[in-house]
Write a protein that holds these residues in place. Structure first.
Motif, short mmCIF file in Angstrom:
data_model
loop_
_atom_site.label_atom_id
_atom_site.label_comp_id
_atom_site.label_asym_id
_atom_site.label_seq_id
_atom_site.Cartn_x
_atom_site.Cartn_y
_atom_site.Cartn_z
N LYS A 106 0.83 -1.22 0.00
CA LYS A 106 0.00 0.00 0.00
C LYS A 106 0.86 1.25 0.00
CE LYS A 106 -4.03 -2.00 2.25
NZ LYS A 106 -4.75 -2.15 3.50
N SER A 107 1.92 1.25 0.79
CA SER A 107 2.81 2.39 0.86
C SER A 107 3.45 2.68 -0.49
CB SER A 107 3.88 2.14 1.93
OG SER A 107 4.82 3.17 1.93
N ILE A 108 3.90 1.63 -1.15
CA ILE A 108 4.52 1.78 -2.48
C ILE A 108 3.48 2.26 -3.49
CG2 ILE A 108 5.63 0.54 -4.39
CD1 ILE A 108 6.86 -1.31 -2.16
N GLU A 109 2.31 1.63 -3.46
CA GLU A 109 1.24 1.99 -4.40
C GLU A 109 0.80 3.44 -4.22
OE1 GLU A 109 -0.50 0.71 -7.04
OE2 GLU A 109 0.96 -0.91 -7.08
N ASN A 110 0.72 3.92 -2.97
CA ASN A 110 0.33 5.30 -2.72
C ASN A 110 1.30 6.29 -3.34
OD1 ASN A 110 -2.01 4.64 -1.34
ND2 ASN A 110 -1.03 4.71 0.67
N LYS A 111 2.59 5.98 -3.23
CA LYS A 111 3.60 6.91 -3.74
C LYS A 111 3.88 6.69 -5.23
CE LYS A 111 7.87 9.10 -2.53
NZ LYS A 111 8.77 9.44 -1.49
N TYR A 112 3.87 5.42 -5.64
CA TYR A 112 4.18 5.07 -7.04
C TYR A 112 3.09 4.14 -7.58
CZ TYR A 112 8.68 6.45 -5.08
OH TYR A 112 9.69 7.11 -4.43
N PRO A 113 1.96 4.69 -7.98
CA PRO A 113 0.84 3.84 -8.43
C PRO A 113 1.21 3.03 -9.68
CG PRO A 113 0.26 6.19 -8.51
CD PRO A 113 1.66 6.10 -8.04
N THR A 115 2.87 0.23 -10.24
CA THR A 115 4.27 -0.15 -10.45
C THR A 115 4.47 -1.63 -10.17
OG1 THR A 115 4.83 0.39 -8.17
CG2 THR A 115 5.19 2.11 -9.80
N LYS A 117 6.64 -4.29 -8.40
CA LYS A 117 7.45 -4.22 -7.19
C LYS A 117 8.52 -5.30 -7.19
CE LYS A 117 3.24 -2.58 -5.53
NZ LYS A 117 2.74 -2.57 -6.91
#
Length: 131
Positions: A106-113, A115, A117
């Motif tokens: 979720k943290s990655i998706e919030n900053k870099y939708p 993507t 991983k």
């Protein structure tokens, strides 16, 4: 072997003995280089060439059946298991999978939708720490 056949059936790739053998090696090893795969497969298919292994690895990768793990050593391949991370030993090059938590994703998706991983962590594995 049925599960491996269904992986190929889910794509437009033909089911060939060579592709099944490559997938079986990856299933057994978890993570393997092209050379490791070739060394084991040539025992079953003595006339197989390294070029055939490369061609099939690329086709399996393009179809999304396998993933390439890029390391400073030699790139390795694995059957696609969805989003997860890799711990790579800086001494022996061994690779271990680890799960990504929902919070991390979720943290990655919030900053870099939208993507892909790929998370690599480098350190020294338990075996190398013992020695």
């Amino acid at each position: 072997m049925k599960n491996l056949k269904s992986l190929l059936e889910s794509t437009e790739l033909k089911i060939t003995p060579q592709r099944l053998a490559i997938l079986k090696e990856l299933e057994n090893f978890g993570h393997a280089t092209i050379e490791e795969i070739y060394e084991n497969i040539k025992e079953i298919f003595p006339s197989i060439s390294l070029a055939t292994i490369y061609k099939n690895i690329n086709a399996l990768k393009e179809a999304g059946i396998i993933c390439e793990i890029c390391t400073p050593y030699k790139n390795k391949y694995e059957i696609n298991k969805g989003e997860h991370g890799h711990f790579i030993c800086a001494k022996c090059g061994n690779i271990e999978d680890f799960e990504l938590t929902d919070e991390m994703i979720k943290s990655i998706e919030n900053k870099y939708p939208n993507t892909k991983k790929e998370i690599y962590i480098y350190g020294v594995c338990e075996n190398c720490n013992k020695n």
